[in-house]
Design a protein around this motif. Structure first.
Motif, short mmCIF file in Angstrom:
data_model
loop_
_atom_site.label_atom_id
_atom_site.label_comp_id
_atom_site.label_asym_id
_atom_site.label_seq_id
_atom_site.Cartn_x
_atom_site.Cartn_y
_atom_site.Cartn_z
N MET A 253 0.82 -0.54 0.09
CA MET A 253 0.23 0.11 0.10
C MET A 253 1.05 1.34 0.63
SD MET A 253 -3.54 -1.28 2.51
CE MET A 253 -3.92 0.52 2.59
N GLU A 254 1.76 1.67 1.03
CA GLU A 254 3.12 2.34 0.64
C GLU A 254 3.33 2.65 -0.68
OE1 GLU A 254 5.43 1.61 4.05
OE2 GLU A 254 3.99 1.67 5.74
N THR A 255 3.92 1.57 -1.58
CA THR A 255 4.75 1.10 -2.10
C THR A 255 3.74 2.16 -3.48
OG1 THR A 255 4.01 -0.84 -2.92
CG2 THR A 255 5.96 -0.30 -1.51
N ALA A 256 2.78 1.92 -3.82
CA ALA A 256 1.34 2.42 -3.87
C ALA A 256 1.21 3.46 -4.35
CB ALA A 256 0.01 0.91 -4.63
N THR A 257 0.93 3.67 -2.90
CA THR A 257 0.93 5.66 -3.29
C THR A 257 2.12 6.34 -3.17
OG1 THR A 257 -0.23 5.02 -0.85
CG2 THR A 257 0.62 7.27 -0.96
N THR A 258 3.28 6.08 -2.74
CA THR A 258 4.73 6.24 -3.43
C THR A 258 4.53 6.65 -5.52
OG1 THR A 258 5.87 5.97 -1.89
CG2 THR A 258 7.05 6.32 -3.98
N ILE A 259 4.35 5.28 -5.87
CA ILE A 259 3.93 5.44 -7.59
C ILE A 259 3.06 6.39 -8.13
CG2 ILE A 259 3.77 3.65 -9.04
CD1 ILE A 259 5.09 1.94 -7.35
N ALA A 260 1.94 6.21 -7.50
CA ALA A 260 0.75 7.60 -7.75
C ALA A 260 1.46 8.59 -8.00
CB ALA A 260 -0.08 7.09 -7.08
N GLN A 261 1.94 8.94 -6.71
CA GLN A 261 3.02 9.74 -6.51
C GLN A 261 4.22 10.70 -7.29
OE1 GLN A 261 3.89 9.70 -2.02
NE2 GLN A 261 2.05 10.95 -1.77
N ASN A 262 5.10 9.79 -7.61
CA ASN A 262 6.18 9.93 -8.68
C ASN A 262 5.41 10.42 -9.69
OD1 ASN A 262 7.38 9.76 -6.74
ND2 ASN A 262 8.26 8.07 -7.09
N VAL A 263 4.37 9.24 -10.22
CA VAL A 263 3.48 9.38 -11.76
C VAL A 263 2.63 10.87 -12.25
CG1 VAL A 263 1.69 8.31 -13.08
CG2 VAL A 263 3.60 7.09 -12.33
N ALA A 264 2.49 11.27 -10.74
CA ALA A 264 1.48 12.55 -10.94
C ALA A 264 2.85 13.74 -10.48
CB ALA A 264 0.55 12.46 -9.79
N LYS A 265 3.62 13.42 -10.89
CA LYS A 265 4.76 14.73 -10.50
C LYS A 265 5.08 14.34 -12.31
CE LYS A 265 6.41 14.57 -6.14
NZ LYS A 265 7.50 13.74 -5.48
N CYS A 266 5.05 13.41 -12.17
CA CYS A 266 5.26 13.44 -14.16
C CYS A 266 4.93 13.92 -15.13
CB CYS A 266 5.68 11.95 -14.52
SG CYS A 266 7.24 11.30 -13.41
N ALA A 267 3.19 13.69 -14.63
CA ALA A 267 2.11 14.59 -15.41
C ALA A 267 2.06 15.72 -14.75
CB ALA A 267 0.72 13.45 -15.27
N GLY A 268 3.01 16.71 -14.11
CA GLY A 268 2.64 17.83 -13.50
C GLY A 268 1.89 18.03 -12.74
N VAL A 269 0.67 17.11 -12.23
CA VAL A 269 0.17 17.46 -10.87
C VAL A 269 0.50 16.89 -9.90
CG1 VAL A 269 -2.28 16.61 -11.10
CG2 VAL A 269 -1.78 16.19 -12.96
N SER A 270 -0.44 17.37 -8.93
CA SER A 270 0.14 17.38 -7.35
C SER A 270 -1.33 16.49 -6.37
CB SER A 270 0.03 18.46 -6.54
OG SER A 270 0.47 17.81 -4.87
N LEU A 271 -0.66 15.68 -5.53
CA LEU A 271 -2.03 14.76 -5.96
C LEU A 271 -1.83 14.83 -3.74
CD1 LEU A 271 -1.11 10.86 -6.83
CD2 LEU A 271 -3.23 12.73 -7.05
N THR A 272 -1.28 15.83 -3.07
CA THR A 272 -1.76 16.57 -1.88
C THR A 272 -1.91 18.01 -2.11
OG1 THR A 272 0.91 17.20 -2.26
CG2 THR A 272 0.54 15.74 -0.84
N ASN A 273 -3.17 18.18 -1.11
CA ASN A 273 -3.31 20.01 -0.66
C ASN A 273 -2.37 20.51 -0.75
OD1 ASN A 273 -6.03 18.52 -1.42
ND2 ASN A 273 -6.21 18.20 0.69
#
Length: 93
Positions: A73-93
């Protein structure tokens, strides 16, 4: 004393053999790279990325099978955050 050393060595080898061959960091790096390049694990581009990172499809399958759910679960969250950064999106507020 030698018996204790041998026992500890045997236990260490057993733990290594029972665990995944790649670390969570290697798994995160591999999955993040695939996501950032919009490649799947079985695609030609994905295979090249994994080859470059020296991670095999078997390593990934073994990591998924042998890793605790909480770590996954922790790795999935980190992967999602990393991929979002590549797309120029932030998953945090």
């Amino acid at each position: 004393m030698q018996r204790l050393s041998f026992s500890l060595l045997s236990l260490s080898l057993l733990l290594i053999a029972c665990g995944p061959r790649i670390s969570p960091e290697q798994y995160i790096k591999a999955m993040s790279e695939l996501g950032c390049h919009q490649q799947g694990e079985g695609t030609e581009g994905g295979t090249e990325i994994l080859k470059k990172l020296e991670v095999s499809q078997e390593d990934i399958a073994e990591f998924r099978k042998k890793t605790k759910v909480t770590v996954m679960m922790e790795t999935a969250t980190t992967i999602a955050q990393n991929v979002a950064k590549c797309a120029g999106v932030s998953l945090t507020n």
